[in-house]
Design an enzyme around this catalytic site. Structure first.
Site, PDB file in Angstrom:
ATOM      1  N   HIS A 188      -0.417   4.152  -0.308  1.00 36.87           N
ATOM      2  CA  HIS A 188       0.688   3.494   0.528  1.00 36.87           C
ATOM      3  C   HIS A 188       2.145   3.736   0.402  1.00 36.87           C
ATOM      4  O   HIS A 188       2.842   3.358   1.160  1.00 36.87           O
ATOM      5  CB  HIS A 188       0.494   1.826   0.061  1.00 36.87           C
ATOM      6  CG  HIS A 188       1.251   1.857  -1.472  1.00 36.87           C
ATOM      7  ND1 HIS A 188       1.034   2.263  -2.580  1.00 36.87           N
ATOM      8  CD2 HIS A 188       2.427   1.254  -1.794  1.00 36.87           C
ATOM      9  CE1 HIS A 188       1.498   1.900  -3.841  1.00 36.87           C
ATOM     10  NE2 HIS A 188       2.747   1.234  -3.120  1.00 36.87           N
TER      11      HIS A 188
HETATM   12  C1  UD1 Z   1       6.284  -2.146  -1.881  1.00 36.91           C
HETATM   13  C2  UD1 Z   1       7.185  -1.566  -3.073  1.00 36.91           C
HETATM   14  C3  UD1 Z   1       6.487  -0.368  -3.784  1.00 36.91           C
HETATM   15  C4  UD1 Z   1       4.969  -0.890  -4.365  1.00 36.91           C
HETATM   16  C5  UD1 Z   1       4.358  -1.709  -3.322  1.00 36.91           C
HETATM   17  C6  UD1 Z   1       3.033  -2.541  -4.159  1.00 36.91           C
HETATM   18  C7  UD1 Z   1       9.728  -1.211  -2.400  1.00 36.91           C
HETATM   19  C8  UD1 Z   1      10.706  -0.351  -1.920  1.00 36.91           C
HETATM   20  N1  UD1 Z   1       8.517  -1.169  -2.375  1.00 36.91           N
HETATM   21  O1  UD1 Z   1       5.873  -1.213  -1.156  1.00 36.91           O
HETATM   22  O2  UD1 Z   1       7.216   0.066  -4.873  1.00 36.91           O
HETATM   23  O3  UD1 Z   1       4.352  -0.035  -5.025  1.00 36.91           O
HETATM   24  O4  UD1 Z   1       5.107  -2.597  -2.680  1.00 36.91           O
HETATM   25  O5  UD1 Z   1       2.140  -2.853  -2.923  1.00 36.91           O
HETATM   26  O6  UD1 Z   1       9.917  -2.392  -2.778  1.00 36.91           O
HETATM   27  N2  UD1 Z   1       3.203  -5.751   4.985  1.00 36.91           N
HETATM   28  C9  UD1 Z   1       2.251  -6.717   5.382  1.00 36.91           C
HETATM   29  N3  UD1 Z   1       2.123  -7.783   4.764  1.00 36.91           N
HETATM   30  C10 UD1 Z   1       2.565  -8.034   3.372  1.00 36.91           C
HETATM   31  C11 UD1 Z   1       3.379  -6.942   2.936  1.00 36.91           C
HETATM   32  C12 UD1 Z   1       3.734  -5.897   3.633  1.00 36.91           C
HETATM   33  O7  UD1 Z   1       1.845  -6.415   6.569  1.00 36.91           O
HETATM   34  O8  UD1 Z   1       1.963  -8.842   2.824  1.00 36.91           O
HETATM   35  C13 UD1 Z   1       3.495  -4.562   5.620  1.00 36.91           C
HETATM   36  C14 UD1 Z   1       4.618  -4.479   6.691  1.00 36.91           C
HETATM   37  O9  UD1 Z   1       4.350  -3.776   8.005  1.00 36.91           O
HETATM   38  C15 UD1 Z   1       5.758  -3.990   5.759  1.00 36.91           C
HETATM   39  C16 UD1 Z   1       5.050  -2.791   5.127  1.00 36.91           C
HETATM   40  O10 UD1 Z   1       3.606  -3.320   4.732  1.00 36.91           O
HETATM   41  O11 UD1 Z   1       6.824  -3.421   6.582  1.00 36.91           O
HETATM   42  C17 UD1 Z   1       5.758  -2.606   3.772  1.00 36.91           C
HETATM   43  O12 UD1 Z   1       5.941  -3.542   3.053  1.00 36.91           O
HETATM   44  P1  UD1 Z   1       7.186  -3.526   1.892  1.00 36.91           P
HETATM   45  O13 UD1 Z   1       7.177  -4.677   0.891  1.00 36.91           O
HETATM   46  O14 UD1 Z   1       8.416  -3.039   2.285  1.00 36.91           O
HETATM   47  O15 UD1 Z   1       6.568  -2.073   0.942  1.00 36.91           O
HETATM   48  P2  UD1 Z   1       5.448  -1.496   0.541  1.00 36.91           P
HETATM   49  O16 UD1 Z   1       4.813  -0.298   0.994  1.00 36.91           O
HETATM   50  O17 UD1 Z   1       4.309  -2.921   0.255  1.00 36.91           O
END
Ligand code: UD1
Length: 358
Positions: free
Chosen positions: A206
């Site tokens: 991820h």
């Molecule tokens: C985040 C953390 C990362 C951690 C990971 C664990 C930061 C910078 N990154 O990354 O360190 O390893 O969480 O999983 O804080 N999304 C959904 N549903 C959700 C959550 C996210 O669809 O419930 C999708 C959205 O499109 C979003 C993308 O995932 O834009 C990224 O989510 P985000 O929380 O920004 O970063 P992660 O890649 O999950």
């Protein structure tokens, strides 16, 4: 004693659950307020974890959702500030290295509220990694640094952080794993997904460095090729799912599944022949469980999993996936000797430290 716990993402829940449990037990008359920032919000990324881990319903849901780093961090700070003003906690407890951690540390320190950082002192020395920035800021401003890895002490000393702020307590993520062991060993998730225990490669990917660009297509192609030799089970993170649109190959043996709850995930992990990941926590869980782990990254902030664990750093190079079967055969079995204090009692030590000095 008034403690406010700030959690927002899947791994945060796993690292904080035992700490909330231990401190509630130690200070039953204290105030223990849980703030969920909403950085992760899908049921399979959030709610199911709170339920399985027995975390009480959060007192505050900030619902910040997804966004750019600045948006997500700023929204969290803006919504957390009035909560801290109302609650007036003696301590804000923040785990890990995600944007919610950064926002919690900054908001609290600006209000003069002491911060405790769980999983302190890890460094990848790679500033292009968003988590590295978050770690450095959280450690710089935290008054209580809870460490679980020997190299954390050296890293923090290099940054001029005094020893008095560091507390080597052990790994709270492993506390959770130990507490759930009977349940996940009985879950039989591999069989339910049609995979034979010991036979398959479990995959989780991820990180933006891998999934937000052309490397993802190469990785999926390599996994499809590997799946001809060994089954591949890949629970796909929502970020990765979005980036994979149009890339899903029709390869028998490559099983792309929805994100899993923690019990199902640990069951799959414990029964895997090997694991390919870019996650931080999974490098630690595989070390504890003695499962071979291959990390598809250029670096790791968890070098103890390379020296005392089952982890192999492959580099940020999808072509290296083809080497996994050979590497697995060469390495054979690992002696199970997890790093010191990865023993299921880290949260109790945190409660001891806070009880002694609080
Ligand atoms: C985040 C953390 C990362 C951690 C990971 C664990 C930061 C910078 N990154 O990354 O360190 O390893 O969480 O999983 O804080 N999304 C959904 N549903 C959700 C959550 C996210 O669809 O419930 C999708 C959205 O499109 C979003 C993308 O995932 O834009 C990224 O989510 P985000 O929380 O920004 O970063 P992660 O890649 O999950």
């Amino acid at each position: 004693m008034r403690i406010l716990y700030v959690v927002g993402t899947r791994p945060n829940f796993v690292k904080t659950a035992p700490v909330i449990g231990a401190l509630r037990e130690r200070h039953p008359d204290g105030r223990h307020a849980i703030v969920h920032t909403g950085q992760h919000y899908d049921r399979l990324m959030s709610e199911i974890f709170l339920e399985e881990l027995g975390v009480p319903a959060p007192d505050y849901m900030l619902e910040v959702g997804s966004g750019s780093h600045a948006t997500q961090t700023a929204r969290t700070m803006e919504r957390l500030e009035p909560v801290l003003a109302d609650e007036k906690p003696d301590l804000v407890m923040a785990p890990g290295d995600v944007n919610s951690t950064l926002a919690a540390a900054l908001t609290a320190v600006k209000m003069g509220i002491p911060v405790a950082h769980i999983e302190s002192g890890l460094r990848s020395f790679d500033m292009t990694m968003p988590e590295e920035v978050n770690r450095i800021v959280a450690d710089r401003f935290a008054e209580w640094l809870f460490l679980h890895s020997p190299e954390a002490v050296t890293n923090l000393r290099h940054e001029g952080i005094p020893d008095e702020r560091m507390h080597m307590v052990g790994n709270t993520m492993i506390d959770t794993l130990v507490a759930l062991e009977d349940r996940f060993r009985a879950a039989g998730t591999a069989a339910r997904l049609g995979a034979e225990p010991g036979s398959y490669l479990l995959v989780t990917l991820h990180r933006p460095a891998l999934v937000d660009g052309p490397l993802l297509g190469e990785t999926v192609a390599q996994l499809a090729a590997l799946a001809q030799q060994m089954p591949v089970v890949f629970p796909v993170h929502p970020r990765t799912r979005k980036m994979m649109e149009g890339l899903e190959p029709d390869a028998p043996g490559l099983h792309l599944v929805e994100p899993l709850g923690y019990l199902d995930f640990l069951s799959l992990l414990a029964d895997a022949g090997g694991v390919l990941t870019d996650s931080g926590g999974i490098q630690e869980e595989t070390t504890y469980l003695g499962i071979p782990c291959f990390t598809l990254r250029a670096n790791t902030e968890r070098p103890v999993t390379l020296t005392s664990g089952t982890n192999t750093l492959l580099g940020l190079d999808p072509a290296s996936i083809a080497r996994i079967p050979v590497l697995m055969a060469e390495r054979g079995d690992w002696p199970l000797d997890p790093p010191p204090l990865w023993d299921g009692r880290a949260a109790q030590r945190i409660a001891d430290v806070i009880g002694a000095q609080g």
